[in-house]
Design a protein around this motif. Structure first.
Motif, PDB file in Angstrom:
ATOM      1  N   VAL A 202      40.998  59.702  81.165  1.00 54.02           N
ATOM      2  CA  VAL A 202      42.313  59.549  81.795  1.00 54.02           C
ATOM      3  C   VAL A 202      43.324  58.967  80.806  1.00 54.02           C
ATOM      4  CG1 VAL A 202      43.569  58.272  83.596  1.00 54.02           C
ATOM      5  CG2 VAL A 202      41.377  59.374  84.128  1.00 54.02           C
ATOM      6  N   LYS A 203      42.899  57.958  80.032  1.00 51.78           N
ATOM      7  CA  LYS A 203      43.820  57.337  79.059  1.00 51.78           C
ATOM      8  C   LYS A 203      44.224  58.319  77.965  1.00 51.78           C
ATOM      9  CE  LYS A 203      43.254  52.383  79.148  1.00 51.78           C
ATOM     10  NZ  LYS A 203      42.686  51.233  78.475  1.00 51.78           N
ATOM     11  N   SER A 204      43.287  59.165  77.567  1.00 49.99           N
ATOM     12  CA  SER A 204      43.601  60.155  76.524  1.00 49.99           C
ATOM     13  C   SER A 204      44.680  61.109  77.018  1.00 49.99           C
ATOM     14  CB  SER A 204      42.370  60.989  76.166  1.00 49.99           C
ATOM     15  OG  SER A 204      41.307  60.165  75.828  1.00 49.99           O
ATOM     16  N   ARG A 205      44.490  61.570  78.255  1.00 50.99           N
ATOM     17  CA  ARG A 205      45.473  62.506  78.837  1.00 50.99           C
ATOM     18  C   ARG A 205      46.840  61.812  78.938  1.00 50.99           C
ATOM     19  NH1 ARG A 205      46.619  67.832  79.765  1.00 50.99           N
ATOM     20  NH2 ARG A 205      48.741  67.204  79.436  1.00 50.99           N
ATOM     21  N   GLU A 206      46.819  60.523  79.354  1.00 53.80           N
ATOM     22  CA  GLU A 206      48.091  59.785  79.486  1.00 53.80           C
ATOM     23  C   GLU A 206      48.793  59.638  78.141  1.00 53.80           C
ATOM     24  OE1 GLU A 206      46.828  57.079  83.371  1.00 53.80           O
ATOM     25  OE2 GLU A 206      46.916  56.109  81.383  1.00 53.80           O
ATOM     26  N   LEU A 207      47.980  59.450  77.093  1.00 47.93           N
ATOM     27  CA  LEU A 207      48.566  59.315  75.749  1.00 47.93           C
ATOM     28  C   LEU A 207      49.261  60.621  75.340  1.00 47.93           C
ATOM     29  CD1 LEU A 207      48.785  57.388  73.276  1.00 47.93           C
ATOM     30  CD2 LEU A 207      46.720  58.490  72.388  1.00 47.93           C
ATOM     31  N   ALA A 208      48.604  61.748  75.609  1.00 43.36           N
ATOM     32  CA  ALA A 208      49.208  63.047  75.282  1.00 43.36           C
ATOM     33  C   ALA A 208      50.511  63.233  76.070  1.00 43.36           C
ATOM     34  CB  ALA A 208      48.224  64.166  75.585  1.00 43.36           C
ATOM     35  N   ASP A 209      50.474  62.834  77.355  1.00 47.72           N
ATOM     36  CA  ASP A 209      51.672  62.985  78.195  1.00 47.72           C
ATOM     37  C   ASP A 209      52.801  62.080  77.707  1.00 47.72           C
ATOM     38  OD1 ASP A 209      50.284  64.765  79.704  1.00 47.72           O
ATOM     39  OD2 ASP A 209      49.874  63.387  81.369  1.00 47.72           O
ATOM     40  N   LYS A 210      52.430  60.871  77.276  1.00 48.91           N
ATOM     41  CA  LYS A 210      53.450  59.919  76.811  1.00 48.91           C
ATOM     42  C   LYS A 210      54.287  60.530  75.673  1.00 48.91           C
ATOM     43  CE  LYS A 210      53.824  55.486  74.452  1.00 48.91           C
ATOM     44  NZ  LYS A 210      53.052  54.419  73.796  1.00 48.91           N
ATOM     45  N   TYR A 211      53.613  61.219  74.756  1.00 46.50           N
ATOM     46  CA  TYR A 211      54.330  61.794  73.618  1.00 46.50           C
ATOM     47  C   TYR A 211      54.666  63.281  73.825  1.00 46.50           C
ATOM     48  CZ  TYR A 211      53.194  57.552  71.022  1.00 46.50           C
ATOM     49  OH  TYR A 211      53.103  56.247  70.600  1.00 46.50           O
ATOM     50  N   ASN A 212      54.255  63.809  74.985  1.00 45.18           N
ATOM     51  CA  ASN A 212      54.480  65.226  75.280  1.00 45.18           C
ATOM     52  C   ASN A 212      53.885  66.124  74.186  1.00 45.18           C
ATOM     53  OD1 ASN A 212      55.377  67.339  76.810  1.00 45.18           O
ATOM     54  ND2 ASN A 212      57.427  67.357  75.891  1.00 45.18           N
ATOM     55  N   ILE A 213      52.606  65.863  73.878  1.00 49.20           N
ATOM     56  CA  ILE A 213      51.933  66.639  72.834  1.00 49.20           C
ATOM     57  C   ILE A 213      50.668  67.295  73.404  1.00 49.20           C
ATOM     58  CG2 ILE A 213      52.879  65.321  70.891  1.00 49.20           C
ATOM     59  CD1 ILE A 213      50.326  63.684  70.810  1.00 49.20           C
ATOM     60  N   VAL A 214      50.076  68.167  72.596  1.00 50.79           N
ATOM     61  CA  VAL A 214      48.914  68.944  73.046  1.00 50.79           C
ATOM     62  C   VAL A 214      47.698  68.047  73.280  1.00 50.79           C
ATOM     63  CG1 VAL A 214      47.220  70.666  72.241  1.00 50.79           C
ATOM     64  CG2 VAL A 214      49.662  71.048  71.890  1.00 50.79           C
ATOM     65  N   PHE A 215      46.971  68.322  74.377  1.00 55.32           N
ATOM     66  CA  PHE A 215      45.706  67.643  74.652  1.00 55.32           C
ATOM     67  C   PHE A 215      44.597  68.681  74.532  1.00 55.32           C
ATOM     68  CE2 PHE A 215      42.315  66.739  77.704  1.00 55.32           C
ATOM     69  CZ  PHE A 215      41.966  65.442  77.343  1.00 55.32           C
ATOM     70  N   ASN A 216      43.472  68.303  73.922  1.00 53.88           N
ATOM     71  CA  ASN A 216      42.349  69.243  73.835  1.00 53.88           C
ATOM     72  C   ASN A 216      41.021  68.525  74.000  1.00 53.88           C
ATOM     73  OD1 ASN A 216      41.211  69.468  70.566  1.00 53.88           O
ATOM     74  ND2 ASN A 216      43.109  68.388  70.936  1.00 53.88           N
ATOM     75  N   ILE A 217      40.025  69.292  74.497  1.00 56.97           N
ATOM     76  CA  ILE A 217      38.713  68.720  74.811  1.00 56.97           C
ATOM     77  C   ILE A 217      37.668  69.838  74.785  1.00 56.97           C
ATOM     78  CG2 ILE A 217      39.108  69.045  77.328  1.00 56.97           C
ATOM     79  CD1 ILE A 217      37.522  66.373  77.721  1.00 56.97           C
TER      80      ILE A 217
END
Ligand SMILES: [Zn+2]
Length: 248
Positions: A202-217
């Motif tokens: 959840v924190k990883s996704r929030e970090l990506a959202d904070k900077y509006n950048i790509v999330f991958n897993i």
């Protein structure tokens, strides 16, 4: 200052535009760093008489390939423990080798090899998950590639992050260093549902959202992963991540 103009001619040009246009005898006009025109060789060369020409020797010219999943510095582990099931390969070979060998120099050298190999095979852009991405970023920028680089967040110490708690400061620093670069795009990676806690995911996704950048897993890579998550969480990996709000 006027930008240098070049024409790549004598090529079978596949544009990949919406109409899927291709030119059997095509040409591309480049001004500075931008493609400004494409078309049939005869009409293009007549239009830009002063441009320098590059003869493509009748080869096929296509837009650069994009590789959406890499661990670029792992070029240095190539051939190691090949052909094993994923969990055996990761837990008994790759994770131990990474904790022993991966450091700044390793990532710089591995990324240099990866850059040469990707350029050679026509890859111009890629999305990477690994460690010491600040080093990798310098290499790929120097190579002129477009790279989406993410640090692999995971629930155990990694070569460059002592714990998932330190990791968020470290990763935020990396993101802020490269956020406005013209070639390097920082991204966020959580390693996989089987190596990350709910909180880390959840924190990883929030970090990506904070900077509006790509999330991958990594997701549903093997039968074993699907069975394990089903047993532990009562749902399949994709449903599990979706319910955590990771896949939006
Ligand atoms: Zn992977």
């Amino acid at each position: 200052m006027e930008e240098k103009m070049e024409i790549i001619r004598n090529c079978h040009l596949i544009t990949m535009d919406r109409a899927n246009t291709s030119y059997e005898n095509g040409a591309i006009v480049i001004e500075g760093e931008k493609i400004i025109d494409v078309g049939d060789e005869f009409s293009v060369t007549a239009k830009y008489k002063d441009a320098e020409t590059i003869d493509a020797g009748g080869g096929i010219v296509v837009p650069g390939f994009i590789d959406t999943h890499t661990h670029s510095a792992m070029t240095l582990f190539r051939g190691m423990a090949d052909d094993l099931p994923l969990m055996d390969w990761l837990n008994n070979h790759i994770f131990p080798a990474e904790s022993k060998f991966v450091n700044r120099e390793f990532v710089r050298d591995g990324a240099l090899i990866a850059a040469a190999e990707m350029i050679h095979s026509g890859i111009t852009t890629f999305l990477d998950m690994y460690f010491f991405q600040n080093e990798a970023a310098k290499v790929f920028k120097m190579a002129g590639m477009r790279a989406f680089l993410s640090e692999g967040l995971i629930n155990f110490p990694t070569p460059d992050m002592k714990s998932p708690i330190d990791a968020f400061d470290y990763v935020s620093n990396f993101i802020e260093n490269w956020l406005n670069d013209d070639l390097i795009s920082p991204a966020v990676a959580a390693h996989a549902p089987y190596t990350c806690s709910d909180e880390l995911l959840v924190k990883s996704r929030e970090l990506a959202d904070k900077y509006n950048i790509v999330f991958n897993i990594h997701l549903s890579e093997t039968e074993n992963e699907v069975e394990t998550i089903l047993k532990e969480k009562g749902k399949r990996p994709t449903h599990y991540l979706n319910e955590l709000g990771i896949l939006k």
